[in-house]
Design a protein around this motif. Structure first.
Motif, mmCIF file in Angstrom:
data_model
loop_
_atom_site.group_PDB
_atom_site.id
_atom_site.type_symbol
_atom_site.label_atom_id
_atom_site.label_comp_id
_atom_site.label_asym_id
_atom_site.label_seq_id
_atom_site.Cartn_x
_atom_site.Cartn_y
_atom_site.Cartn_z
ATOM 1 N N ARG A 77 11.701 0.354 15.048
ATOM 2 C CA ARG A 77 11.300 -0.861 16.364
ATOM 3 C C ARG A 77 12.528 -1.008 17.026
ATOM 4 O O ARG A 77 13.737 -1.217 16.508
ATOM 5 N N GLU A 78 12.222 -0.796 18.420
ATOM 6 C CA GLU A 78 13.309 -1.064 19.341
ATOM 7 C C GLU A 78 14.763 -0.319 19.079
ATOM 8 O O GLU A 78 15.661 -0.830 19.017
ATOM 9 N N GLY A 79 14.501 1.087 18.598
ATOM 10 C CA GLY A 79 15.452 1.925 18.472
ATOM 11 C C GLY A 79 16.405 1.479 16.910
ATOM 12 O O GLY A 79 17.412 2.192 16.778
ATOM 13 N N MET A 80 15.819 0.793 16.369
ATOM 14 C CA MET A 80 16.324 0.628 14.857
ATOM 15 C C MET A 80 15.291 0.734 13.675
ATOM 16 O O MET A 80 14.036 0.288 13.962
ATOM 17 N N LYS A 81 15.711 0.927 12.570
ATOM 18 C CA LYS A 81 14.594 1.041 11.385
ATOM 19 C C LYS A 81 14.579 -0.319 10.770
ATOM 20 O O LYS A 81 15.807 -0.658 10.396
ATOM 21 N N ILE A 82 13.512 -0.834 10.535
ATOM 22 C CA ILE A 82 13.480 -2.099 10.058
ATOM 23 C C ILE A 82 12.659 -1.820 8.494
ATOM 24 O O ILE A 82 11.668 -1.221 8.350
ATOM 25 N N TYR A 83 13.412 -2.462 7.353
ATOM 26 C CA TYR A 83 12.788 -2.129 5.941
ATOM 27 C C TYR A 83 12.180 -3.542 5.667
ATOM 28 O O TYR A 83 12.829 -4.264 5.908
ATOM 29 N N GLN A 84 10.985 -3.265 5.129
ATOM 30 C CA GLN A 84 10.102 -4.370 4.993
ATOM 31 C C GLN A 84 9.429 -4.275 3.457
ATOM 32 O O GLN A 84 9.048 -3.133 3.135
ATOM 33 N N MET A 85 9.265 -5.542 2.548
ATOM 34 C CA MET A 85 8.592 -5.447 1.425
ATOM 35 C C MET A 85 7.155 -5.131 1.919
ATOM 36 O O MET A 85 6.569 -5.779 2.689
ATOM 37 N N THR A 86 6.543 -4.189 0.917
ATOM 38 C CA THR A 86 5.053 -4.023 1.005
ATOM 39 C C THR A 86 4.486 -4.989 -0.092
ATOM 40 O O THR A 86 4.967 -5.731 -0.636
ATOM 41 N N GLU A 87 2.959 -5.133 0.377
ATOM 42 C CA GLU A 87 2.171 -5.909 -0.619
ATOM 43 C C GLU A 87 2.457 -5.705 -2.024
ATOM 44 O O GLU A 87 2.577 -6.542 -2.938
ATOM 45 N N TYR A 88 2.552 -4.545 -2.227
ATOM 46 C CA TYR A 88 2.487 -3.776 -3.683
ATOM 47 C C TYR A 88 3.836 -4.133 -4.177
ATOM 48 O O TYR A 88 4.116 -4.671 -5.198
ATOM 49 N N GLY A 89 5.019 -4.097 -3.363
ATOM 50 C CA GLY A 89 6.281 -4.321 -3.855
ATOM 51 C C GLY A 89 6.328 -5.957 -4.164
ATOM 52 O O GLY A 89 6.712 -6.217 -4.987
ATOM 53 N N LYS A 90 5.529 -6.696 -3.393
ATOM 54 C CA LYS A 90 5.651 -8.137 -3.479
ATOM 55 C C LYS A 90 4.860 -8.610 -4.766
ATOM 56 O O LYS A 90 5.696 -9.556 -5.832
ATOM 57 N N THR A 91 3.830 -7.624 -4.968
ATOM 58 C CA THR A 91 3.197 -7.854 -6.436
ATOM 59 C C THR A 91 4.216 -7.474 -7.677
ATOM 60 O O THR A 91 4.171 -8.408 -8.874
ATOM 61 N N VAL A 92 4.751 -6.497 -7.637
ATOM 62 C CA VAL A 92 5.767 -6.068 -8.482
ATOM 63 C C VAL A 92 6.894 -6.946 -8.589
ATOM 64 O O VAL A 92 7.233 -7.316 -9.917
ATOM 65 N N VAL A 93 7.489 -7.193 -7.816
ATOM 66 C CA VAL A 93 8.556 -8.370 -7.730
ATOM 67 C C VAL A 93 8.200 -9.706 -8.495
ATOM 68 O O VAL A 93 8.860 -10.229 -9.459
ATOM 69 N N GLU A 94 6.976 -10.302 -8.188
ATOM 70 C CA GLU A 94 6.307 -11.411 -9.062
ATOM 71 C C GLU A 94 6.283 -10.954 -10.448
ATOM 72 O O GLU A 94 6.476 -11.990 -11.312
#
Length: 105
Positions: A77-94
């Motif tokens: 986005r706008e010339g930089m990479k944004i790292y974000q949790m996926t829904e599956y990642g959210k389930t794993v962390v929970e």
């Protein structure tokens, strides 16, 4: 309850940094962050964080990387990479938080 691949649990338990990264991204979900901010927040070198996210050489196995495991996504986005949790990642962390807080034996 959703099935969680044991490879993912093993990968997160083998690396404290991987676990710190997913816990931080879980806390800021649904928002993401860029590499240097993520590095500051988990108190580690950006190259180590990038290795956990994408894999790098022999030190960080690409097949155990957070992006390859489907826990984190990367969007440009706008010339930089944004790292974000996926829904599956959210389930794993929970699942991990629930497991870590329960009496194990």
């Amino acid at each position: 309850m959703m099935f969680i691949n044991p490879t993912i649990i093993r990968s997160l338990n083998k690396s404290k940094l991987r676990k710190r990264i997913v816990y931080f991204l879980y806390d800021v979900h649904p928002h993401g962050t860029y590499l240097s901010e993520l590095s500051r927040r988990v108190k580690s070198d950006p190259s180590n964080v990038l290795g956990c996210l994408k894999g790098m050489g022999n030190r960080y196995n690409g097949s155990s990387s957070l992006i390859e495991l489907g826990l984190v996504s990367c969007d440009g986005r706008e010339g930089m990479k944004i790292y974000q949790m996926t829904e599956y990642g959210k389930t794993v962390v929970e699942y991990l938080k629930d497991y870590d807080s329960s009496d194990k034996w």
